[in-house]
Design an enzyme around this catalytic site. Structure first.
Site, mmCIF file in Angstrom:
data_model
loop_
_atom_site.group_PDB
_atom_site.id
_atom_site.type_symbol
_atom_site.label_atom_id
_atom_site.label_comp_id
_atom_site.label_asym_id
_atom_site.label_seq_id
_atom_site.Cartn_x
_atom_site.Cartn_y
_atom_site.Cartn_z
ATOM 1 N N GLY A 16 99.309 -77.786 -64.487
ATOM 2 C CA GLY A 16 99.723 -78.897 -63.635
ATOM 3 C C GLY A 16 101.184 -79.298 -63.740
ATOM 4 O O GLY A 16 101.536 -80.456 -63.483
ATOM 5 N N SER A 17 102.075 -78.337 -64.061
ATOM 6 C CA SER A 17 103.494 -78.736 -64.110
ATOM 7 C C SER A 17 104.019 -79.057 -62.705
ATOM 8 O O SER A 17 104.881 -79.926 -62.546
ATOM 9 C CB SER A 17 104.346 -77.664 -64.785
ATOM 10 O OG SER A 17 104.404 -76.498 -64.012
ATOM 11 N N ASN A 18 103.484 -78.398 -61.687
ATOM 12 C CA ASN A 18 103.884 -78.769 -60.311
ATOM 13 C C ASN A 18 103.323 -80.136 -59.937
ATOM 14 O O ASN A 18 103.999 -80.917 -59.260
ATOM 15 C CB ASN A 18 103.421 -77.711 -59.314
ATOM 16 C CG ASN A 18 104.384 -76.541 -59.263
ATOM 17 O OD1 ASN A 18 105.500 -76.673 -58.781
ATOM 18 N ND2 ASN A 18 103.972 -75.409 -59.812
ATOM 19 N N HIS A 113 103.729 -70.833 -54.016
ATOM 20 C CA HIS A 113 103.455 -69.471 -54.489
ATOM 21 C C HIS A 113 104.651 -69.007 -55.328
ATOM 22 O O HIS A 113 105.799 -69.212 -54.933
ATOM 23 C CB HIS A 113 103.258 -68.544 -53.277
ATOM 24 C CG HIS A 113 102.893 -67.159 -53.674
ATOM 25 N ND1 HIS A 113 101.620 -66.794 -54.030
ATOM 26 C CD2 HIS A 113 103.659 -66.048 -53.815
ATOM 27 C CE1 HIS A 113 101.598 -65.520 -54.364
ATOM 28 N NE2 HIS A 113 102.824 -65.038 -54.236
HETATM 29 C C1 GAR Z 1 102.608 -71.820 -60.506
HETATM 30 O O1 GAR Z 1 103.546 -70.830 -60.866
HETATM 31 C C2 GAR Z 1 102.146 -71.603 -59.067
HETATM 32 O O2 GAR Z 1 103.147 -71.123 -58.218
HETATM 33 C C3 GAR Z 1 101.078 -70.571 -59.283
HETATM 34 O O3 GAR Z 1 100.398 -70.975 -60.446
HETATM 35 C C4 GAR Z 1 101.317 -71.657 -61.303
HETATM 36 C C5 GAR Z 1 100.706 -73.003 -61.660
HETATM 37 O O4 GAR Z 1 101.504 -73.712 -62.565
HETATM 38 N N1 GAR Z 1 100.216 -70.498 -58.124
HETATM 39 C C6 GAR Z 1 99.739 -69.358 -57.670
HETATM 40 O O5 GAR Z 1 99.907 -68.293 -58.214
HETATM 41 C C7 GAR Z 1 98.895 -69.486 -56.395
HETATM 42 N N2 GAR Z 1 98.897 -68.243 -55.682
HETATM 43 P P1 GAR Z 1 101.242 -75.266 -62.824
HETATM 44 O O6 GAR Z 1 99.746 -75.438 -63.038
HETATM 45 O O7 GAR Z 1 102.028 -75.531 -64.090
HETATM 46 O O8 GAR Z 1 101.746 -76.031 -61.634
#
Ligand code: GAR
Length: 211
Positions: A16-18, A113
């Site tokens: 969940g950093s995004n 993505h």
């Molecule tokens: C991120 O790099 C996102 O772009 C990727 O998963 C990671 C989640 O990080 N998503 C995909 O690959 C979807 N196709 P987060 O949980 O720290 O946000």
């Protein structure tokens, strides 16, 4: 005049950093929105803790408890409607949504993505698989893409992209870390463009409206 804040629903599967980048942008009043709910398909993930730290309602809808992908998506759809969500943001959400949900929220679902689409996208291309494929390809640049979700995986109109250099020393891990930094910048920016209705959608292309 006060403008009503839009209601964002964030779908997550992991760290969940995004999601955190979106929470930070909301808290800094960079987005005309509130996060009304965070839904995860997995319990115990750190994204849920991040939301709870900010008293954002959280739900777990476990895809393994659903009899089909459609039933899973319909359960999510019902909750998004209950929470009166205006915009859905997929933030590291690693399940494919059923076309029924996508149709119901047409033009109102964003995904991030971890590569420069249309390269390195599609079925099976998520998380580390993407970075490993980029390194193996010998590409000198990678990055991140925010796009509108359509029923074809990773194909929807591109709202924003950010680029990073792939260095000779990069591994999938180091590239992932670089790309995440870019993701945290461009995702809130893309959400703002959509919420403020700044874009014209023209087939695969998006253009900024002239002021
Ligand atoms: C991120 O790099 C996102 O772009 C990727 O998963 C990671 C989640 O990080 N998503 C995909 O690959 C979807 N196709 P987060 O949980 O720290 O946000």
């Amino acid at each position: 005049m006060t403008v009503a804040l839009k209601r964002i629903g964030v779908l997550v599967s992991g760290g969940g950093s995004n999601l955190q980048a979106i929470i930070d942008a909301v808290n800094q009043q960079e987005l005309p929105a509130n996060i009304a709910v965070v839904i995860s398909n997995k319990s115990g993930v750190f994204a849920l803790e991040r939301a709870q730290n900010w008293r954002i309602p959280t739900l777990v809808i476990d895809h393994r408890q659903c009899s089909s992908s459609r039933e899973f998506s319909l359960a999510i759809l019902q909750r998004l409607q209950e929470f009166q969500i205006d915009l859905v943001c997929l933030a590291g959400f690693l399940r494919i949504l059923d076309p029924l949900l996508i149709q119901e929220f047409r033009g109102r679902i964003l995904n991030i993505h971890p590569a420069l689409l249309p390269a390195f996208g599609g079925k099976g291309m998520y998380g580390h698989h993407v970075h490993e494929a980029v390194i193996a390809s010998g590409a000198k640049f990678s990055g991140a893409t925010v796009h509108l979700v359509t029923s074809e995986t990773d194909i929807g109109p591109i709202v924003k992209q950010g680029m990073v250099t792939v260095s000779d020393e990069d591994t999938a891990d180091s590239l992932a870390a670089k790309v995440l930094q870019i993701e945290h910048q461009i995702y809130p920016q893309a959400i703002k463009l959509v919420l403020e209705d700044k874009l014209i959608f023209d087939g695969c292309r998006t253009r900024l409206k002239k002021q």
